[in-house]
Design a protein around this motif. Structure first.
Motif, PDB file in Angstrom:
ATOM      1  N   ASP A  99       0.821  -0.805  -0.512  1.00 12.49           N
ATOM      2  CA  ASP A  99       0.235   0.504  -0.312  1.00 12.49           C
ATOM      3  C   ASP A  99       0.859   1.580   0.128  1.00 12.49           C
ATOM      4  O   ASP A  99       1.650   1.486   0.968  1.00 12.49           O
ATOM      5  N   ILE A 100       0.355   2.241  -1.157  1.00 11.25           N
ATOM      6  CA  ILE A 100       1.687   3.499  -1.447  1.00 11.25           C
ATOM      7  C   ILE A 100       0.814   4.428  -1.244  1.00 11.25           C
ATOM      8  O   ILE A 100      -0.188   4.412  -1.683  1.00 11.25           O
TER       9      ILE A 100
ATOM     10  N   GLU B 227      -5.334   3.535  -7.869  1.00 17.20           N
ATOM     11  CA  GLU B 227      -4.740   2.220  -8.311  1.00 17.20           C
ATOM     12  C   GLU B 227      -4.055   1.033  -8.903  1.00 17.20           C
ATOM     13  O   GLU B 227      -3.292   0.894  -7.885  1.00 17.20           O
ATOM     14  N   THR B 228      -4.262   0.287  -9.692  1.00 14.77           N
ATOM     15  CA  THR B 228      -3.213  -0.327  -9.113  1.00 14.77           C
ATOM     16  C   THR B 228      -2.393  -1.768  -9.871  1.00 14.77           C
ATOM     17  O   THR B 228      -2.243  -0.654 -11.326  1.00 14.77           O
ATOM     18  N   HIS B 229      -1.581  -1.706  -9.048  1.00 10.59           N
ATOM     19  CA  HIS B 229       0.137  -2.411 -10.078  1.00 10.59           C
ATOM     20  C   HIS B 229       0.655  -4.119  -9.885  1.00 10.59           C
ATOM     21  O   HIS B 229      -0.106  -3.966  -8.393  1.00 10.59           O
ATOM     22  N   ILE B 230       1.302  -4.338 -10.555  1.00  6.85           N
ATOM     23  CA  ILE B 230       2.030  -6.027 -10.116  1.00  6.85           C
ATOM     24  C   ILE B 230       3.470  -5.144 -11.118  1.00  6.85           C
ATOM     25  O   ILE B 230       4.119  -5.264 -12.049  1.00  6.85           O
ATOM     26  N   GLU B 231       4.740  -5.071  -9.232  1.00 10.07           N
ATOM     27  CA  GLU B 231       5.899  -4.792  -9.827  1.00 10.07           C
ATOM     28  C   GLU B 231       7.061  -5.033  -9.358  1.00 10.07           C
ATOM     29  O   GLU B 231       6.618  -5.561  -7.559  1.00 10.07           O
ATOM     30  N   ASN B 232       7.878  -6.154  -9.602  1.00 13.02           N
ATOM     31  CA  ASN B 232       8.784  -6.619  -8.876  1.00 13.02           C
ATOM     32  C   ASN B 232       8.778  -7.825  -8.043  1.00 13.02           C
ATOM     33  O   ASN B 232       8.910  -8.059  -6.999  1.00 13.02           O
TER      34      ASN B 232
END
Length: 238
Positions: free
Chosen positions: A45-46, A59-64
């Motif tokens: 959660d950022i 919004e949502t992402h997938i990173e690292n």
């Protein structure tokens, strides 16, 4: 298919901010990963503060190797969300800001964090007498449905309604913030660990064996200081 190896949470979060929000004024990492409560399915959660945006968004992402939920605010939009969270007594954003660890700060975070901490300490506004009566009536009505139904499928969902309503009632009448989903138990434990344990035991017993006595007992317990069950004489909108 192998899952990508996860980078350590703070490094993954910092890299995400540097890549997607390089010009923001501040960023925080919040949620279960900073409390040591993360699981294999936890996300990052950022919270971003960026003076260039006009409308707050999520919004949502997938990173690292991490699923990421990012909450983007201007240097003023967060105030509206703080107020909204306070009104519904679920301080999601204030809690993230107060607990969050700093990923980036141009000098604005101390004020925003102080606002969040102050709001959390203040607690939600007390219920009006009418709201208290309505909540008593709703608990009484749901409890009556649970006691009376012979339909096991219906009883499951009546119990769900009671679990959320009991948690709300005991916390709000004691000036505490409420939760949702996993935060129902967390909020109860933060207030009264013994009560939270008895609450969980009552519902576990029902779901495992169908025994409703624990739920009946705990509902009557939270209602007792406010006059007990309420049905006869209840009125709204008259």
């Amino acid at each position: 298919m192998k899952r990508m190896k996860r980078m350590k949470a703070p490094f993954a979060a910092k890299r995400f901010v540097d890549e997607y929000f390089p010009h923001c004024q501040a960023a925080l990492l919040a949620g279960s990963v900073i409390r040591g409560e993360d699981t294999s399915t936890s996300d990052l959660d950022i919270v971003i503060f960026d003076s260039r945006i006009e409308i707050a968004y999520r919004e949502t992402h997938i990173e690292n190797g991490w699923p990421i939920e990012v909450f983007v605010h201007s240097l003023t939009s967060y105030k509206t969300y703080f107020r909204s969270d306070a009104e519904r007594a679920r301080p999601s954003l204030p809690r993230m800001v107060a607990e969050g660890i700093v990923l980036k700060d141009s000098g604005v975070l101390s004020i925003i964090k102080n606002e969040a901490v102050g709001l959390l300490k203040e607690g939600p506004a007390p219920w009006s007498e009418q709201t208290l009566m309505t909540k008593r009536y709703m608990l009484t009505d749901a409890l009556g449905d649970l006691i009376g139904t012979q339909n096991e499928a219906e009883a499951l969902f009546i119990a769900n309604t009671l679990a959320e309503a009991i948690h709300e009632f005991v916390l709000r009448t004691n000036g505490q913030w409420i939760g949702a989903s996993k935060w129902i138990v967390r909020a109860l434990k933060q207030y009264d660990e013994d009560f939270a344990d008895r609450f969980v035991t009552a519902f576990q017993s029902f779901y495992k064996t169908g025994n409703r006595e624990g739920i009946i007992t705990i509902t009557d317990e939270v209602l007792a200081p406010f006059g007990g069950r309420l049905f006869e004489g209840y009125s709204m909108g008259k």
